[in-house]
Scaffold this active site. Structure first.
Site, mmCIF file in Angstrom:
data_model
loop_
_atom_site.group_PDB
_atom_site.id
_atom_site.type_symbol
_atom_site.label_atom_id
_atom_site.label_comp_id
_atom_site.label_asym_id
_atom_site.label_seq_id
_atom_site.Cartn_x
_atom_site.Cartn_y
_atom_site.Cartn_z
ATOM 1 N N CYS A 1 17.650 -6.041 -7.778
ATOM 2 C CA CYS A 1 17.483 -7.040 -8.841
ATOM 3 C C CYS A 1 18.751 -7.874 -8.982
ATOM 4 C CB CYS A 1 17.147 -6.346 -10.168
ATOM 5 S SG CYS A 1 18.575 -5.643 -11.013
ATOM 6 N N ASN B 1 17.251 5.593 -9.827
ATOM 7 C CA ASN B 1 17.219 4.912 -11.127
ATOM 8 C C ASN B 1 17.011 5.927 -12.247
ATOM 9 O OD1 ASN B 1 14.627 5.115 -9.928
ATOM 10 N ND2 ASN B 1 13.775 3.480 -11.193
ATOM 11 N N CYS C 1 19.430 0.813 -12.934
ATOM 12 C CA CYS C 1 18.888 0.744 -11.568
ATOM 13 C C CYS C 1 19.659 1.674 -10.633
ATOM 14 C CB CYS C 1 19.011 -0.667 -11.014
ATOM 15 S SG CYS C 1 18.024 -1.892 -11.850
ATOM 16 N N CYS D 1 21.940 -6.065 -10.123
ATOM 17 C CA CYS D 1 22.507 -5.216 -9.067
ATOM 18 C C CYS D 1 23.177 -6.054 -7.976
ATOM 19 C CB CYS D 1 21.425 -4.321 -8.483
ATOM 20 S SG CYS D 1 20.889 -3.064 -9.666
ATOM 21 N N GLU E 1 20.820 1.143 -7.721
ATOM 22 C CA GLU E 1 21.969 0.525 -7.032
ATOM 23 C C GLU E 1 23.236 0.581 -7.878
ATOM 24 O OE1 GLU E 1 18.947 -0.652 -7.485
ATOM 25 O OE2 GLU E 1 18.279 -1.927 -5.829
ATOM 26 N N GLU F 1 15.899 6.137 -16.187
ATOM 27 C CA GLU F 1 15.283 5.401 -17.291
ATOM 28 C C GLU F 1 15.570 6.057 -18.638
ATOM 29 O OE1 GLU F 1 11.191 4.743 -16.112
ATOM 30 O OE2 GLU F 1 11.838 3.201 -14.694
HETATM 31 N N1 THU Z 1 14.879 -0.762 -10.381
HETATM 32 C C1 THU Z 1 15.920 -0.302 -9.616
HETATM 33 O O1 THU Z 1 16.323 0.862 -9.711
HETATM 34 N N2 THU Z 1 16.501 -1.171 -8.765
HETATM 35 C C2 THU Z 1 16.134 -2.478 -8.601
HETATM 36 O O2 THU Z 1 16.806 -3.220 -7.880
HETATM 37 C C3 THU Z 1 14.929 -2.972 -9.265
HETATM 38 C C4 THU Z 1 14.350 -2.108 -10.312
HETATM 39 C C5 THU Z 1 14.259 0.166 -11.334
HETATM 40 C C6 THU Z 1 14.458 -0.188 -12.776
HETATM 41 C C7 THU Z 1 13.304 0.538 -13.424
HETATM 42 O O3 THU Z 1 13.694 1.886 -13.667
HETATM 43 C C8 THU Z 1 12.223 0.541 -12.354
HETATM 44 O O4 THU Z 1 12.863 0.196 -11.140
HETATM 45 C C9 THU Z 1 11.099 -0.435 -12.629
HETATM 46 O O5 THU Z 1 11.619 -1.711 -12.872
#
Ligand code: THU
Length: 161
Positions: free
Chosen positions: A111, A61, A72, A114, A74, A63
């Site tokens: 999530c 991920n 994310c 994704c 995925e 940010e």
């Molecule tokens: N996140 C993912 O990379 N994948 C998911 O399916 C759920 C959340 C990340 C987004 C954010 O950078 C961190 O997890 C906290 O939400």
């Protein structure tokens, strides 16, 4: 009329219970989660995909100070595969995470956004994607078809009707 939506998934107590190909994929995901760019949440997620041609692609991920800009792991993975290996389906994806502030023994699931991105890939290639979900250690959840994670999904077919 009442209808039901059901699906099966596999639950393993440990990575040691997986077949070698899937254990190797998850092992890479567990390592990769430590290299996420997560200065705001400190919650590192990784997704590692095995392509139909045998190649492996890794992602984390990413940010951003403007929080909604973050992506994310995925969706980073699916976009990378489609860009770097266009036309090659991904057959298996291992998802893991690293959480220095709390537990990372409990499997996490992708999530909703994704799941929709995974659905697009499945419709595009007409093939199921197997998903492995696990933290840094402990149990592993395996779903053999990512579509199970998104019942009543929206797809390009809906645009054609
Ligand atoms: N996140 C993912 O990379 N994948 C998911 O399916 C759920 C959340 C990340 C987004 C954010 O950078 C961190 O997890 C906290 O939400």
């Amino acid at each position: 009329m009442e209808k039901q939506y059901q699906f099966s998934y596999d639950y393993f107590d440990s990575i040691e219970d997986l077949v070698p190909e899937e254990a190797a994929l998850l092992e890479r995901a567990r390592e990769k989660a430590h290299h996420a760019y997560v200065p705001y949440s400190n919650f590192g997620v990784s997704a590692v995909g095995l392509l139909e041609n045998g190649m492996i692609v890794e992602s984390t991920n990413q940010e951003n100070a403007s929080y909604p800009v973050g992506i994310c792991a995925e969706r980073v993975l699916l976009s990378t595969i489609s860009s770097v290996h266009p036309g090659v389906p991904v057959t298996k994806i291992a998802i893991s995470y690293y959480n220095p502030k709390g537990t990372d023994r409990v499997p996490i699931a992708p999530c909703g956004m994704c799941r929709q991105a995974l659905q697009e890939q499945q419709v595009r290639f007409g093939k199921p994607v197997l998903i492995l979900m696990s933290g840094q250690n402990g149990a592993v959840v395996r779903v053999k078809d990512a579509a199970f994670l998104l019942p009543f999904h929206f797809s390009g077919e809906d645009l054609e009707r």
